[in-house]
Design a protein around this motif. Structure first.
Motif, short mmCIF file in Angstrom:
data_model
loop_
_atom_site.label_atom_id
_atom_site.label_comp_id
_atom_site.label_asym_id
_atom_site.label_seq_id
_atom_site.Cartn_x
_atom_site.Cartn_y
_atom_site.Cartn_z
N GLY A 224 30.61 21.65 -17.21
CA GLY A 224 31.11 20.46 -16.54
C GLY A 224 30.08 19.73 -15.69
O GLY A 224 30.46 18.99 -14.76
N LEU A 225 28.79 19.88 -16.00
CA LEU A 225 27.75 19.26 -15.18
C LEU A 225 27.14 18.01 -15.83
O LEU A 225 26.25 17.41 -15.26
CB LEU A 225 26.62 20.27 -14.89
CG LEU A 225 26.99 21.48 -14.03
CD1 LEU A 225 25.78 22.39 -13.84
CD2 LEU A 225 27.52 21.02 -12.68
N VAL A 226 27.61 17.64 -17.00
CA VAL A 226 27.05 16.49 -17.71
C VAL A 226 27.99 15.30 -17.61
O VAL A 226 29.18 15.41 -17.91
CB VAL A 226 26.78 16.82 -19.19
CG1 VAL A 226 26.30 15.59 -19.95
CG2 VAL A 226 25.75 17.95 -19.31
N ASP A 227 27.44 14.18 -17.21
CA ASP A 227 28.21 12.93 -17.13
C ASP A 227 27.72 11.99 -18.23
O ASP A 227 26.58 11.53 -18.21
CB ASP A 227 28.01 12.29 -15.75
CG ASP A 227 28.83 11.01 -15.58
OD1 ASP A 227 29.61 10.69 -16.50
OD2 ASP A 227 28.67 10.34 -14.54
N LEU A 228 28.59 11.71 -19.20
CA LEU A 228 28.22 10.87 -20.35
C LEU A 228 28.54 9.40 -20.14
O LEU A 228 28.34 8.59 -21.05
CB LEU A 228 28.95 11.37 -21.61
CG LEU A 228 28.66 12.83 -22.01
CD1 LEU A 228 29.50 13.20 -23.23
CD2 LEU A 228 27.19 13.03 -22.31
N THR A 229 29.01 9.04 -18.98
CA THR A 229 29.41 7.65 -18.73
C THR A 229 28.24 6.68 -18.93
O THR A 229 28.39 5.62 -19.55
CB THR A 229 29.94 7.49 -17.29
OG1 THR A 229 31.00 8.42 -17.08
CG2 THR A 229 30.45 6.07 -17.07
#
Length: 441
Positions: free
Chosen positions: A209-214
């Motif tokens: 849950g540490l990756v932000d794909l926004t």
């Protein structure tokens, strides 16, 4: 034995067929990719600009060496700490000015070598000096790697750091993937353990849950990267402080360049020290660094990873190298790729950096071993000890408001001075004449 004696698939001047050109060039791109984008990530520069500057620098190098030296140039790790220090003085623009001055230093050294030969460089930069300085480069960055691996906010002041077990787990998994890739993978994948580690760590970080794909979804396909152009993005100013932070580092990278040219010559079966000449290849390296400085990229240097690709594939074509450079430039203008790089979590880069910075330090130890440095000799023990403590300890000389010399640069200069003035200089390492013979072998 040179690999030239084996079957050469494509020699230096050979043009590959269109069907083979792209995959062969992509191999070189992937070999340099992980390390090249890691440097700007660590110093706060644009990875996209680093890709563009590495491509432009490589093309400039190929042109200056008149298409005789199949070398790829990428971001230099030796300049990480000096760039960070220079940015604290007067922002990113100061680091770019210092990088440009370091590139000019290459040109000065190239001119002197052209007039006086190259053996003097090897005499003032023997393994007993360069080895410990390289160790300083790696160990001096150890706290950066560990901080990225352990903390949610590694750039915060010491009292505000927030420890995160999740970040540390991601960093350790990334480190493990990188080590497995380096030890057990063979062929092409064995040449890109850093990239494999980043990809594997990225996937695990996404699971955690540490990756932000926004940012990737919102980024355009084609976008101009964040160039740093003098007189447009900043007003360049030259100070002794910036000069002394950046230029002495060229001592280390020029020595590294000489070693790469000798190794490359043995791989390809040509004597690059004599033709096109060490002064020509050093000039090419310096021009590549100046080009990077003019657009906001980190200084460039020849990459051992890509020499490894040449040795394994026996494809020496400069057209393949140039193809990789063109692809790198194109990647720099693809917004989705830039956003993807920016989305890599800090602990992933921290995990990779633990190994990479350690390897840099270990390569300094290897130089001491290969140079047959006898630490039973007091002069060798003294030179190495002073360099290590001054460099890693962060000692500095501060005179007035503008003059400051510290860290790796101070350690390198003191090492050179000690090497020149202490008795027993002939016991420092390899004989210069033997190096000359080896380069022609």
């Amino acid at each position: 034995m040179s690999t030239k004696e084996e079957k050469v698939l494509l020699d230096v001047e050979d043009v590959p067929s269109m069907g083979k050109w792209l995959p062969l060039s992509l191999q070189h791109l992937f070999a340099m990719f992980g390390a090249t984008i890691l440097v700007p990530y660590l110093v706060g520069l644009s990875p996209a600009v680093a890709l563009i500057s590495s491509g432009l620098g490589t093309i400039a190098f190929l042109l200056i060496t008149r298409g005789q030296v199949p070398a790829y140039l990428g971001s230099s790790f030796a300049f990480i700490a000096p760039i960070i220090a220079a940015q604290t003085v007067d922002g990113p623009g100061a680091a770019m000015v210092g990088s440009f001055l370091a590139g000019l230093a290459y040109g000065v050294v190239a001119l002197i070598i052209k007039m006086a030969g190259y053996k003097w460089v090897l005499r003032i930069l023997p393994p007993v000096v360069v080895g410990p300085v390289i160790i300083v480069i790696g160990l001096g960055l150890a706290s950066v790697a560990v901080g990225m691996a352990m903390y949610e906010n590694p750039g915060a002041p010491a009292g505000e750091l927030v420890y995160s077990s999740k970040h540390l787990i991601v960093a350790l998994v990334t480190l493990a993937i990188t080590i497995v890739s380096a030890i057990f993978f063979r062929g092409f994948f064995g040449l890109i353990p850093i990239l494999v580690g980043i990809v594997g760590g990225y996937l695990f970080a996404s699971f955690m849950g540490l990756v932000d794909l926004t940012g990737i979804a919102q980024a355009p396909w084609i976008a101009a990267p964040d160039f740093l152009i003098p007189f447009v993005s900043y007003t360049p100013t030259i100070s002794w402080e910036i000069f002394l932070l950046m230029v002495p580092v060229a001592i280390v990278t020029i020595s590294e360049h000489i070693g790469h040219q000798m190794v490359l010559g043995n791989v390809v079966g040509r004597d690059y020290v004599k033709k096109p000449g060490l002064h020509v290849s050093i000039l090419g390296d310096g021009v590549a660094t100046m080009i990077a400085a003019l657009i906001g990229g980190p200084p460039n240097t020849t990459y051992g990873e890509n020499i490894g690709v040449l040795a394994i594939t026996r494809v020496y074509s400069i057209f393949v190298i140039a193809g990789a450079a063109v692809i790198a430039i194109c990647f720099g203008f693809i917004g989705k790729i830039t956003a993807l790089i920016s989305s890599v979590p800090t602990p992933v880069m921290g995990g990779v950096s633990i190994l990479l910075f350690g390897i840099i330090a270990s390569s300094g130890l290897r130089m001491l071993v290969d140079g047959k440095i006898d630490f039973g000799q007091k002069r060798n023990l003294i030179i190495s000890s002073v360099i290590l403590v001054i460099g890693i300890g962060g000692a500095f000389i501060h005179i007035g408001d503008k003059f400051e010399l510290h860290g790796m640069a101070l350690a390198a200069i003191l090492g050179i001075i000690l090497n020149l003035v202490l008795p027993g200089k002939d016991q420092n390492g390899e004989n210069i004449d033997e190096l000359d013979k080896d380069s022609a072998a």
